[in-house]
Write a protein that holds these residues in place. Sequence first.
Motif, PDB file in Angstrom:
ATOM      1  N   GLU A  87       0.800  -1.221   0.000  1.00 22.57           N
ATOM      2  CA  GLU A  87       0.000   0.000   0.000  1.00 22.57           C
ATOM      3  C   GLU A  87       0.839   1.281   0.000  1.00 22.57           C
ATOM      4  O   GLU A  87       0.520   2.250  -0.676  1.00 22.57           O
ATOM      5  CB  GLU A  87      -0.936  -0.009   1.202  1.00 22.57           C
ATOM      6  CG  GLU A  87      -1.945   1.088   1.211  1.00 22.57           C
ATOM      7  CD  GLU A  87      -2.966   0.944   2.329  1.00 22.57           C
ATOM      8  OE1 GLU A  87      -3.855   1.789   2.393  1.00 22.57           O
ATOM      9  OE2 GLU A  87      -2.853  -0.001   3.136  1.00 22.57           O
ATOM     10  N   PHE A  88       1.912   1.296   0.746  1.00 23.00           N
ATOM     11  CA  PHE A  88       2.722   2.507   0.870  1.00 23.00           C
ATOM     12  C   PHE A  88       4.036   2.420   0.096  1.00 23.00           C
ATOM     13  O   PHE A  88       4.977   3.146   0.378  1.00 23.00           O
ATOM     14  CB  PHE A  88       2.983   2.819   2.349  1.00 23.00           C
ATOM     15  CG  PHE A  88       1.712   3.058   3.111  1.00 23.00           C
ATOM     16  CD1 PHE A  88       0.966   4.215   2.912  1.00 23.00           C
ATOM     17  CD2 PHE A  88       1.220   2.110   3.997  1.00 23.00           C
ATOM     18  CE1 PHE A  88      -0.216   4.441   3.577  1.00 23.00           C
ATOM     19  CE2 PHE A  88       0.020   2.324   4.678  1.00 23.00           C
ATOM     20  CZ  PHE A  88      -0.692   3.491   4.473  1.00 23.00           C
ATOM     21  N   VAL A  89       4.074   1.541  -0.888  1.00 22.75           N
ATOM     22  CA  VAL A  89       5.253   1.378  -1.737  1.00 22.75           C
ATOM     23  C   VAL A  89       4.994   2.124  -3.047  1.00 22.75           C
ATOM     24  O   VAL A  89       3.929   1.985  -3.643  1.00 22.75           O
ATOM     25  CB  VAL A  89       5.516  -0.124  -2.012  1.00 22.75           C
ATOM     26  CG1 VAL A  89       6.628  -0.306  -3.018  1.00 22.75           C
ATOM     27  CG2 VAL A  89       5.833  -0.849  -0.708  1.00 22.75           C
ATOM     28  N   SER A  90       5.952   2.901  -3.474  1.00 20.49           N
ATOM     29  CA  SER A  90       5.811   3.632  -4.742  1.00 20.49           C
ATOM     30  C   SER A  90       6.133   2.702  -5.905  1.00 20.49           C
ATOM     31  O   SER A  90       6.745   1.641  -5.727  1.00 20.49           O
ATOM     32  CB  SER A  90       6.763   4.830  -4.769  1.00 20.49           C
ATOM     33  OG  SER A  90       8.105   4.380  -4.847  1.00 20.49           O
ATOM     34  N   GLY A  91       5.737   3.123  -7.080  1.00 18.41           N
ATOM     35  CA  GLY A  91       6.059   2.352  -8.276  1.00 18.41           C
ATOM     36  C   GLY A  91       7.556   2.203  -8.466  1.00 18.41           C
ATOM     37  O   GLY A  91       8.044   1.136  -8.840  1.00 18.41           O
ATOM     38  N   ARG A  92       8.253   3.258  -8.168  1.00 20.97           N
ATOM     39  CA  ARG A  92       9.714   3.227  -8.306  1.00 20.97           C
ATOM     40  C   ARG A  92      10.343   2.235  -7.318  1.00 20.97           C
ATOM     41  O   ARG A  92      11.208   1.431  -7.691  1.00 20.97           O
ATOM     42  CB  ARG A  92      10.273   4.621  -8.069  1.00 20.97           C
ATOM     43  CG  ARG A  92      11.755   4.713  -8.227  1.00 20.97           C
ATOM     44  CD  ARG A  92      12.233   6.122  -8.003  1.00 20.97           C
ATOM     45  NE  ARG A  92      13.634   6.234  -8.332  1.00 20.97           N
ATOM     46  CZ  ARG A  92      14.328   7.322  -8.242  1.00 20.97           C
ATOM     47  NH1 ARG A  92      13.757   8.442  -7.855  1.00 20.97           N
ATOM     48  NH2 ARG A  92      15.599   7.339  -8.551  1.00 20.97           N
ATOM     49  N   GLU A  93       9.904   2.295  -6.061  1.00 19.42           N
ATOM     50  CA  GLU A  93      10.442   1.381  -5.053  1.00 19.42           C
ATOM     51  C   GLU A  93      10.106  -0.062  -5.406  1.00 19.42           C
ATOM     52  O   GLU A  93      10.933  -0.962  -5.231  1.00 19.42           O
ATOM     53  CB  GLU A  93       9.889   1.735  -3.675  1.00 19.42           C
ATOM     54  CG  GLU A  93      10.441   0.869  -2.563  1.00 19.42           C
ATOM     55  CD  GLU A  93       9.858   1.177  -1.204  1.00 19.42           C
ATOM     56  OE1 GLU A  93      10.351   0.588  -0.228  1.00 19.42           O
ATOM     57  OE2 GLU A  93       8.912   1.983  -1.101  1.00 19.42           O
ATOM     58  N   PHE A  94       8.891  -0.286  -5.903  1.00 21.68           N
ATOM     59  CA  PHE A  94       8.484  -1.630  -6.292  1.00 21.68           C
ATOM     60  C   PHE A  94       9.404  -2.165  -7.381  1.00 21.68           C
ATOM     61  O   PHE A  94       9.911  -3.289  -7.276  1.00 21.68           O
ATOM     62  CB  PHE A  94       7.030  -1.620  -6.778  1.00 21.68           C
ATOM     63  CG  PHE A  94       6.555  -2.943  -7.293  1.00 21.68           C
ATOM     64  CD1 PHE A  94       6.179  -3.945  -6.416  1.00 21.68           C
ATOM     65  CD2 PHE A  94       6.487  -3.186  -8.658  1.00 21.68           C
ATOM     66  CE1 PHE A  94       5.742  -5.175  -6.899  1.00 21.68           C
ATOM     67  CE2 PHE A  94       6.049  -4.397  -9.140  1.00 21.68           C
ATOM     68  CZ  PHE A  94       5.680  -5.399  -8.253  1.00 21.68           C
ATOM     69  N   CYS A  95       9.609  -1.385  -8.416  1.00 26.44           N
ATOM     70  CA  CYS A  95      10.456  -1.827  -9.521  1.00 26.44           C
ATOM     71  C   CYS A  95      11.888  -2.093  -9.073  1.00 26.44           C
ATOM     72  O   CYS A  95      12.489  -3.100  -9.468  1.00 26.44           O
ATOM     73  CB  CYS A  95      10.431  -0.802 -10.652  1.00 26.44           C
ATOM     74  SG  CYS A  95       8.848  -0.748 -11.509  1.00 26.44           S
ATOM     75  N   ALA A 142       9.699   1.394 -16.068  1.00 29.05           N
ATOM     76  CA  ALA A 142       8.437   1.536 -16.796  1.00 29.05           C
ATOM     77  C   ALA A 142       7.334   0.649 -16.223  1.00 29.05           C
ATOM     78  O   ALA A 142       6.148   0.956 -16.349  1.00 29.05           O
ATOM     79  CB  ALA A 142       8.653   1.213 -18.272  1.00 29.05           C
ATOM     80  N   TRP A 143       7.688  -0.448 -15.560  1.00 27.29           N
ATOM     81  CA  TRP A 143       6.694  -1.346 -14.976  1.00 27.29           C
ATOM     82  C   TRP A 143       6.013  -0.721 -13.770  1.00 27.29           C
ATOM     83  O   TRP A 143       4.979  -1.212 -13.303  1.00 27.29           O
ATOM     84  CB  TRP A 143       7.316  -2.693 -14.606  1.00 27.29           C
ATOM     85  CG  TRP A 143       7.645  -3.496 -15.820  1.00 27.29           C
ATOM     86  CD1 TRP A 143       8.883  -3.704 -16.354  1.00 27.29           C
ATOM     87  CD2 TRP A 143       6.729  -4.181 -16.666  1.00 27.29           C
ATOM     88  NE1 TRP A 143       8.792  -4.479 -17.485  1.00 27.29           N
ATOM     89  CE2 TRP A 143       7.469  -4.785 -17.698  1.00 27.29           C
ATOM     90  CE3 TRP A 143       5.346  -4.340 -16.669  1.00 27.29           C
ATOM     91  CZ2 TRP A 143       6.881  -5.533 -18.702  1.00 27.29           C
ATOM     92  CZ3 TRP A 143       4.758  -5.098 -17.671  1.00 27.29           C
ATOM     93  CH2 TRP A 143       5.523  -5.676 -18.669  1.00 27.29           C
ATOM     94  N   GLY A 144       6.532   0.363 -13.276  1.00 30.38           N
ATOM     95  CA  GLY A 144       5.911   1.060 -12.155  1.00 30.38           C
ATOM     96  C   GLY A 144       4.501   1.521 -12.486  1.00 30.38           C
ATOM     97  O   GLY A 144       3.628   1.560 -11.629  1.00 30.38           O
ATOM     98  N   THR A 145       4.257   1.837 -13.748  1.00 28.43           N
ATOM     99  CA  THR A 145       2.924   2.248 -14.190  1.00 28.43           C
ATOM    100  C   THR A 145       1.922   1.114 -14.006  1.00 28.43           C
ATOM    101  O   THR A 145       0.811   1.331 -13.517  1.00 28.43           O
ATOM    102  CB  THR A 145       2.958   2.674 -15.671  1.00 28.43           C
ATOM    103  OG1 THR A 145       3.904   3.727 -15.813  1.00 28.43           O
ATOM    104  CG2 THR A 145       1.597   3.121 -16.154  1.00 28.43           C
ATOM    105  N   GLU A 146       2.312  -0.095 -14.358  1.00 31.72           N
ATOM    106  CA  GLU A 146       1.425  -1.253 -14.179  1.00 31.72           C
ATOM    107  C   GLU A 146       1.154  -1.502 -12.703  1.00 31.72           C
ATOM    108  O   GLU A 146       0.032  -1.814 -12.309  1.00 31.72           O
ATOM    109  CB  GLU A 146       2.031  -2.503 -14.819  1.00 31.72           C
ATOM    110  CG  GLU A 146       2.151  -2.422 -16.321  1.00 31.72           C
ATOM    111  CD  GLU A 146       0.815  -2.214 -17.016  1.00 31.72           C
ATOM    112  OE1 GLU A 146      -0.166  -2.903 -16.670  1.00 31.72           O
ATOM    113  OE2 GLU A 146       0.756  -1.347 -17.906  1.00 31.72           O
ATOM    114  N   PHE A 147       2.170  -1.334 -11.889  1.00 34.17           N
ATOM    115  CA  PHE A 147       2.022  -1.502 -10.444  1.00 34.17           C
ATOM    116  C   PHE A 147       1.004  -0.509  -9.890  1.00 34.17           C
ATOM    117  O   PHE A 147       0.091  -0.873  -9.150  1.00 34.17           O
ATOM    118  CB  PHE A 147       3.386  -1.323  -9.770  1.00 34.17           C
ATOM    119  CG  PHE A 147       3.328  -1.272  -8.275  1.00 34.17           C
ATOM    120  CD1 PHE A 147       3.058  -2.402  -7.534  1.00 34.17           C
ATOM    121  CD2 PHE A 147       3.541  -0.081  -7.589  1.00 34.17           C
ATOM    122  CE1 PHE A 147       3.005  -2.367  -6.149  1.00 34.17           C
ATOM    123  CE2 PHE A 147       3.492  -0.029  -6.214  1.00 34.17           C
ATOM    124  CZ  PHE A 147       3.222  -1.177  -5.495  1.00 34.17           C
TER     125      PHE A 147
END
Length: 79
Positions: A38-46, A54-59
């Motif tokens: 919940e509190f993870v950004s797309g950037r951190e996730f990737c 670019a996969w941060g958008t899907e996340f």
Amino acid sequence: MSKMKLFGAIRTAIDTAPRNAYVAELHLQCLKYAKQLEFVSGREFCEGVGLKPAWGTEFVKMKKIVDRLIAAGLDTDKI
């Protein structure tokens, strides 16, 4: 589960998915662990999972729809 273990579990699921199901598995993993992420950004996730930025958008898309899916009856524990 720690964030690093969570990222590792997601990476393993993606890596072991059939080649033609890579994106679908990414989406399922985002939904499955939505509350923990919940509190993870797309950037951190990737960065954590080892994906291109670019996969941060899907996340982020999956994070935006998970509440609606749960309201419609999705049980993320069954994913």
